[in-house]
Write an enzyme that holds these catalytic residues in place. Sequence first.
Site, short mmCIF file in Angstrom:
data_model
loop_
_atom_site.label_atom_id
_atom_site.label_comp_id
_atom_site.label_asym_id
_atom_site.label_seq_id
_atom_site.Cartn_x
_atom_site.Cartn_y
_atom_site.Cartn_z
N ASP A 12 0.60 7.22 -2.15
CA ASP A 12 1.14 6.01 -1.87
C ASP A 12 2.71 5.90 -2.02
OD1 ASP A 12 0.37 3.46 -0.43
OD2 ASP A 12 -1.48 3.56 -1.77
N ASP B 159 3.90 2.48 2.12
CA ASP B 159 3.70 1.19 1.84
C ASP B 159 4.70 -0.01 2.22
OD1 ASP B 159 1.88 -0.77 0.41
OD2 ASP B 159 3.79 -1.41 -0.53
N GLU C 247 2.30 1.80 6.91
CA GLU C 247 1.89 0.50 6.92
C GLU C 247 2.81 -0.17 7.57
OE1 GLU C 247 -0.15 -2.95 4.10
OE2 GLU C 247 1.72 -1.89 3.35
N HIS D 93 -8.39 -0.73 0.21
CA HIS D 93 -8.18 -1.63 -0.93
C HIS D 93 -7.66 -2.84 -0.68
CE1 HIS D 93 -4.31 -0.27 -0.22
NE2 HIS D 93 -3.57 -1.10 -0.95
N ASP D 94 -6.81 -3.20 0.39
CA ASP D 94 -6.16 -4.35 0.68
C ASP D 94 -6.92 -5.52 1.56
OD1 ASP D 94 -3.85 -4.91 -0.63
OD2 ASP D 94 -2.56 -3.89 0.68
#
Length: 571
Positions: free
Chosen positions: A98, A200, A256, A329-330
């Site tokens: 990440d 991210d 993302e 995870h989000d």
Amino acid sequence: MDAKSWKESVIYQIYPQSFKDSNGDGWGDLQGIISKVDYLVKLGVDIVWLGPICDSPMVDNGYDIRDYQKIHSRYGTMEDFDQLLAKLHENGIKLIMDLVINHTSDEHPWFQQAKSSKDSPYRDYYIWKAPGPSGQEPNNWMSFLNEPAWTYDEQTEEYYLHLFDRKQPDLNWENENMRQELYTMIRWWLDKGIDGFRLDAINMISKDPELPDAAPDAPHPPGQEFYKNGPRIHEFLQELHEQTISRYPDVITLGEAPSVTMDEVVRYTDPQRREMDMVLAMDLIRIGKDPKDPWGSREWSILELKKSVSQWYEGVFGKGGYVLYLSTHDHPRIMPDLIGAGEHETAAAKLLATFIHTVPGTPLIYQGEELGLCNTTYERIEDYRDTGTITYYEHALQEGISPEQALANIHRRSRDGSRSPIPWDDSNAYAGFSAGKPWIDLPPAEQLEGKRVSDQENHPDSVFYYYRQLIQMRNQNPIMTHGSFTLLLPEHEEIFAFTREWEDEKWLVVLNFADHEVEIDWSGEGVEWADHMIKLHGNYTKFSRPVDREDEHTMAELQRLRPYEALIYRM
């Protein structure tokens, strides 16, 4: 890794604090991951996306970085990281990390210097603005936590921008010195031998420099039209690529990038533009969610799923790159929020696996999906850990929503639902994740029956083995990566059917998204059916014996599908 090989890969996301704890402190760590590399090898994944492990105050579980070049002590040391990277590489698995470069922690040395004085050389590393005419925030933007996106600094009497938590100030990408420092850090990681990055919130790094007010009826959160896909975004990404990625062989970048059109996705991922390899196709995880309320839900239809898959195929496939996924995870797990509660839960988990591996796009497995894990719910707000969840609960009560209704919304929408630890075995009260109490609770033991790794990894009819076989099929059959896509039964509200074609091969995939038997009328589809077809895969097949590829199957099997049945045929 060239374009062909990453497109043919399967990505597996590890949320490190919930994967495996090695030292009994209840927090997953690098040595825990190292101890389970053999599990990843057995599953067969090609690329691991590792969640943030850099030094952080952990306000946002590591997405608030204090030191980009230091491992957080809860996860271990840089030596542990080097050991993990080496072990993954020894087993043919690539590692992407990440990369959080839209914002830092407010404890990062840059921000500490920036807020010390308006004359600090680091002041312009962040976005500052004087108060409005009445002393209020500079504009009406809201953060993703549904709070003002500006926080006042009394020492320097200005506001700083944060699209996320107030302890996550946004970096000012207009500042070239800041960008060059980021590029130096990125090259440092690439020099260590990692294989790439998940970028991210990457399409938020370029803000409209005028910072205008959002319209009164702007979608949640107000202001996003001025920072998503902003005015210099492509210039910044091309510079980032030239200064870092282009200097290293076979680096993979996955962005993302929420709120993008298909044309924008192509601009981001067209190989000739040299920006990113892939973006996350976020449409699927929005199905069933209220677009005006991040904590609200709505009815959904299989037609939305068909529309999304068709849109990405028609708009991007063959022109750029994208990754399909159902949870991270989000985002809460799709089971049982949208599908698969009750007696047919295993079939539903296998149906979803078939879907994500057979439609066009690179598949992403979020840890635990390969076990058929369901979204975890907690009965008390005190059991949740996510800052956004707790903030929502407090605001909801202030607005007159009952605690019961607020918790019901949280049960479906909280990110913590997908973050409970992986259940490895029944060796202790914590399902073998840790010898100590985990940072967040696991579901009750009865809800984990049959879903632990030890229940599944050697069981040929398990969800785990089903994922493993699909990954093997993908490795052996280029049609699953490169084949054209033709949607069948486009208006059917329960069946998702399509063909994939590649060179001289043609496959038919039929998925029943209903929890009951469905009869199918194939007339009028214009499909050139073969007299006999070879069944390659099915989620009701008992894998205790191999599928006999010489067995011929007639079309009659496709006229009535069982609950959540998934079938793959060679035509």
